[in-house]
Design a protein around this motif. Structure first.
Motif, PDB file in Angstrom:
ATOM      1  N   GLU A   9     -32.578 -43.962  22.629  1.00  0.00           N
ATOM      2  CA  GLU A   9     -31.632 -44.804  21.896  1.00  0.00           C
ATOM      3  C   GLU A   9     -30.633 -45.512  22.807  1.00  0.00           C
ATOM      4  N   ARG A 189     -31.567 -35.515  17.005  1.00  0.00           N
ATOM      5  CA  ARG A 189     -31.006 -36.352  18.064  1.00  0.00           C
ATOM      6  C   ARG A 189     -30.345 -35.454  19.109  1.00  0.00           C
ATOM      7  N   THR A 212     -29.244 -40.419  25.310  1.00  0.00           N
ATOM      8  CA  THR A 212     -29.433 -39.993  23.919  1.00  0.00           C
ATOM      9  C   THR A 212     -30.819 -40.393  23.447  1.00  0.00           C
ATOM     10  N   TRP A 213     -31.589 -39.405  22.968  1.00  0.00           N
ATOM     11  CA  TRP A 213     -32.919 -39.655  22.430  1.00  0.00           C
ATOM     12  C   TRP A 213     -33.042 -39.023  21.052  1.00  0.00           C
ATOM     13  N   SER A 214     -34.022 -39.470  20.301  1.00  0.00           N
ATOM     14  CA  SER A 214     -34.208 -38.922  18.958  1.00  0.00           C
ATOM     15  C   SER A 214     -35.692 -38.812  18.636  1.00  0.00           C
TER      16      SER A 214
END
Length: 247
Positions: A9, A189, A212-214
Motif C-alpha cells: 500500500e 494490514r 505497509t502491506w495488506s
C-alpha cells in the motif's frame, strides 16, 4: 475456496539511504499453490522523508486447499534499475521460494528483513493470532535472506544504490484465514519497520523505512460465475484456468 488480493500500500521514510532523495522502485512477486505471479514493479521516483503511496498488487488470487501456501515477497530498491532488472527479479523470486519452503513443513513463518533479524509487525489490537503465526524464524533462513542482499549490494550495486527494504511473507490458506479473522474483517494490514543495510561512505546514513502491506480475502457468495463476471474473470476452459492468472 477463497480469493485473495495482496497489495503493497505505502511506505514511510524516516531516513534515506542517499544523502538527499532516494530514487525508489518497488518490486512484488507472489505464489499461490504451485503458481507464481510476477514479478511486478512500480517506480515511485525521487522521494525524501515522509509518506509515499504505492498501491502495487495482485488481485483475486484463487486458493482452495487449506494446506497450500499463499506467499509474497517484495523489495524496494534505491537507484537505477535499468541494467539490474534481471538481478533484482531473481533475488525477489529466490526470496519468495525460500518463504514458501519454510512455510509448508511447519506452522510458523515470519516477516524477514534485510538485517537478517525478525521484524516487529505493527497491527491492530484485534489481531490476536498474528503473534503465534508470524513467530521467530529459523536462523538459516535469516542468514540466507541477508546473504542475498549483501552479495548483490557488494558485487553489483554502484554508488549509493541498494535495497532499502525487502521481505517474504508466507502462510497457508488456513493460517491466512485465522490471521484475517483476527482482524475483525476481511482485510489484514501490517506495518513493518526495515532498518536497512550499511550504505557506502559518502552516502547518507543507513536507511530507515516502514512498509505497509495488506491481504484482503474475498469469499465467494452466490453464483461463482457471477462472482467472477464482475471481476472480469471467466471459467474457460474451466476452474483450472483460475489457478494460472491473478487479476
Amino acid at each position: 475456496m477463497n480469493f485473495f488480493t495482496i497489495r503493497i500500500e505505502s511506505f514511510h521514510i524516516d531516513n534515506t539511504r542517499s544523502r538527499h532523495n532516494d530514487t525508489d522502485t518497488v518490486f512484488l512477486a507472489s505464489e499461490a499453490g504451485n503458481t507464481q505471479f510476477g514479478p511486478r514493479s512500480a517506480s515511485v521516483g525521487d522521494v525524501n522523508n515522509g509518506d509515499h503511496g504505492v498501491s502495487l498488487g495482485f488481485s483475486s488470487i484463487l486458493l482452495s486447499d487449506a494446506d497450500r501456501a499463499l506467499a509474497f515477497s517484495f523489495s524496494i530498491y534505491n537507484g537505477d534499475t535499468s541494467s539490474l532488472s534481471d538481478v533484482l527479479n531473481h533475488a525477489l523470486t529466490s526470496l519468495l521460494t525460500q518463504g514458501v519452503h519454510l512455510t509448508l513443513p511447519g506452522p510458523k513463518i515470519n516477516a524477514i528483513n534485510l538485517s537478517g533479524a525478525a521484524t516487529g509487525v505493527s497491527v491492530g489490537a484485534n489481531a490476536v493470532g498474528i503473534t503465534s503465526l508470524l513467530a521467530d524464524t529459523s536462523a538459516w533462513y535469516a542468514v540466507a535472506v541477508k546473504a542475498i542482499a549483501e552479495t548483490a549490494i557488494n558485487l553489483v550495486f554502484p554508488n549509493c544504490d541498494g535495497y532499502v527494504a525487502a521481505d517474504a511473507i508466507s502462510l497457508t490458506h488456513q493460517q491466512w484465514n485465522l490471521v484475517i479473522d483476527s482482524s475483525g474483517n476481511d482485510v489484514f494490514r501490517a506495518t513493518v519497520h526495515y532498518p536497512g543495510t550499511n550504505s557506502p561512505d559518502g552516502c547518507g546514513s543507513n536507511s530507515k523505512y516502514t512498509v505497509t502491506w495488506s491481504v484482503t480475502r474475498e469469499r465467494v457468495q452466490g453464483s461463482l460465475r457471477g462472482f467472477l463476471r464482475i471481476r472480469n474473470r471467466n471459467l474457460r476452459p474451466g476452474l483450472r484456468s483460475l489457478a494460472t492468472s491473478a487479476g
